[in-house]
Design an enzyme around this catalytic site. Structure first.
Site, PDB file in Angstrom:
ATOM      1  N   LYS A  92      12.636 -24.026 -66.395  1.00  0.00           N
ATOM      2  CA  LYS A  92      13.747 -23.428 -65.672  1.00  0.00           C
ATOM      3  C   LYS A  92      14.970 -23.372 -66.579  1.00  0.00           C
ATOM      4  CE  LYS A  92      16.129 -24.196 -61.203  1.00  0.00           C
ATOM      5  NZ  LYS A  92      16.152 -25.131 -60.042  1.00  0.00           N
ATOM      6  N   SER A 173      15.621 -22.898 -55.741  1.00  0.00           N
ATOM      7  CA  SER A 173      16.172 -22.109 -56.831  1.00  0.00           C
ATOM      8  C   SER A 173      15.231 -21.983 -58.017  1.00  0.00           C
ATOM      9  CB  SER A 173      17.482 -22.759 -57.297  1.00  0.00           C
ATOM     10  OG  SER A 173      17.233 -24.044 -57.845  1.00  0.00           O
ATOM     11  N   SER A 197      14.239 -27.211 -53.926  1.00  0.00           N
ATOM     12  CA  SER A 197      14.136 -26.183 -54.959  1.00  0.00           C
ATOM     13  C   SER A 197      12.865 -26.218 -55.790  1.00  0.00           C
ATOM     14  CB  SER A 197      15.351 -26.242 -55.891  1.00  0.00           C
ATOM     15  OG  SER A 197      16.503 -25.804 -55.221  1.00  0.00           O
TER      16      SER A 197
END
Length: 526
Positions: A92, A173, A197
């Site tokens: 990420k 996210s 997330s």
């Protein structure tokens, strides 16, 4: 003319690697069916074919093939670092890598910034022999800048998509890492979670997500949100894949791979199903009917495999969960994170910082000055109708852990732990082997309780909804019982029989994926 991307998985030296497990990829590497360089090239080609529509990858690593060649050279000398040697992965974009790539949390303001070193989890994976392919897209600033926004959008990466149905929300996210694994752009990936997330995007992208006990994986080198809740998690297409990666990044080291067993482990296992506000909500919600029926059928198969599944209660559920069972999107602002002080510590460590971003005030000011691209002013960018109202609240708090903050934190810990998960796990004088919960059918409530507690959670893909979006069954345990999640997650995965593959519905979708509470007046959009 719109060109439809090629959704076929490229062959790797004639070998079909689509959906191949890490263990199988490793066997093929050992048998010289292909090299780590061939494997990296295959995943990079897959990314080139799909990323123009999925937007799962924000940046490719220009050194990826050089890294793969180095791992091949080691293999040629008989040096194998372990089960991840030569296996490609993504991280990420809020997980720092000291290389030619950016680490920006999806924001254009940090383009050109350089971090002093790899995040600890990246360092550990490099040492394990894994090949870093690049950074994955994410909801900008990990979904924490606004109360109403387009999930999976970042100014650097664009609007991320769900590979099962591109018109539907991929979850956030960590949308990019989950979507990349789901669509076979890499073998595994790392994401981060503060509040759902990892678990939500894993569930909506049909992959296994492991959200560890807070503190079990290092947060060093990760752009922070809350030191009380943040954790680095893992995405894999199977429990086994996710586990071998999780084992590689645990601190201190833990033996976890041995916990991956078949459905025979369910014999004499005891699970709880928290009813009030969780399964209760799923049973009421007509929009979740498909999920509820499929999950109840799976519970029946788990019982048939020898497990006892009992309705239990989380004592605090009626107190902390709204009657409609909805997910409280304003939860981050209510306990006062993200904390400005943590941003300051991370930003101060940058060795190159072209836009001189040193604090939360600098972030909000940059967004205002570049509102056409960053939407700092409400109503000026379609991705952020409310601008950056969560940042504004956090800035007003000055990131101070005052008595109000400490009181709120103690309250949520008590309600989620002692009067929540821990209480539910104690049934009839004996500890249960886990709490079985839906991930989406209850409105996200179970995920939020686990996040507030800082407790571990794993989600297993089960089926797809009528709209084509996957859903799964999750297990929650108490702190540092991650090994139990892996054991029983693998057993339930064996009962399910495998995850559904992506089918790329609505491949040219161009909609926004709004989440949160819409503002009464969003104002004009760009």
């Amino acid at each position: 003319m719109i060109t439809t991307p090629d959704t076929r998985m490229p062959l790797c030296k004639g070998v079909d690697i689509e959906e191949a497990s890490i263990a199988r990829l490793q066997r093929w590497l050992q048998d010289a069916r292909f090299t780590a360089t061939d494997l990296a090239e295959c995943y990079l080609e897959r990314t080139r074919r799909l990323n123009s529509v999925l937007k799962a990858v924000i940046e490719l690593n220009p050194d990826a093939l050089d890294i793969a060649r180095a791992r091949d050279a080691e293999r040629g000398r008989g040096f194998i670092r372990g089960p991840l040697h030569g296996i490609p992965f993504l991280v990420k974009d809020n997980i720092a890598t000291k290389d030619k790539m950016q680490t920006t949390a999806g924001s254009s303001m940090l383009i050109g910034a350089k971090v002093p070193e790899d995040a600890q989890v990246v360092k550990m994976l490099r040492e394990a022999g894994a090949v870093l392919l690049g950074h994955a897209n994410m909801s900008e600033w990990a979904s924490m800048r606004a109360t109403y926004y387009s999930e999976a959008y970042s100014s650097r990466g664009g609007q991320g998509r769900n590979p099962y149905n591109l018109a539907e929300n991929p979850g956030g996210s960590s949308s990019g890492p989950a979507g990349a694994v789901a669509s076979n752009m890499c073998a595994f990936s790392l994401g981060t979670e503060t509040d759902s997330s990892v678990i939500l995007p894993a569930d909506r992208n049909g992959v296994v997500g492991i959200k560890p006990t807070v503190g079990l994986t290092s947060r060093e080198g990760v752009i922070p949100e809350s030191h009380n809740l943040d954790t680095v998690g893992v995405f894999g297409r199977t429990v086994s894949d996710a586990t071998v990666v999780f084992e590689a990044i645990c601190q201190p080291p833990r033996e976890l791979v041995s916990q991956v067993v078949g459905q025979g482990a369910l014999k004499n296992a005891r699970f709880g199903m928290p009813w009030k506000r969780i399964w209760e909500k799923a049973s009421w919600d007509s929009s979740a009917k498909t999920q509820y029926q499929a999950l109840q059928a799976l519970i029946g198969r788990i019982r048939a495999a020898g497990a006892e599944v009992i309705n239990v209660e989380i004592p605090s559920a009626e107190e902390v969960v709204p009657i409609d069972g909805g997910w409280d999107w304003d939860y981050p602002s209510k306990i006062g994170h993200p904390e400005q002080s943590e941003f300051t510590v991370y930003l101060a460590g940058l060795i190159v910082n072209p836009n001189n971003i040193r604090s939360l005030e600098d972030i909000t000011q940059y967004n205002i000055e570049h509102t056409d691209k960053e939407g700092g002013v409400p109503g000026t960018h379609p991705a952020w109708p409310t601008g950056q109202d969560s940042f504004d609240k956090s800035q007003a708090s000055k990131g101070i852990e005052d008595e109000t903050y400490k009181s709120a934190l103690n309250y949520i810990h008590r309600k989620a732990r002692d009067e929540g998960i821990d209480a539910a796990l104690k049934y009839d004088g004996k500890p249960l082997d886990g709490l079985l919960v839906p991930v989406q059918a209850d409105g996200g409530v179970a995920m939020q309780i686990a996040a507030q507690a800082g407790y571990p959670m794993i989600t297993i893909p089960v089926d797809v909804e009528n709209d084509g979006v996957p859903f799964g069954l999750a297990i929650i345990q108490t702190a540092f019982k991650d090994d139990k999640l892996i054991k029983y997650g693998a057993a339930i995965e064996a009962v399910v029989g495998g995850r559904p593959r992506p089918h790329f519905r609505n491949i040219h979708a161009d909609n926004w994926n709004y989440v949160g509470v819409p503002p009464e007046e969003a104002g004009p959009t760009a």
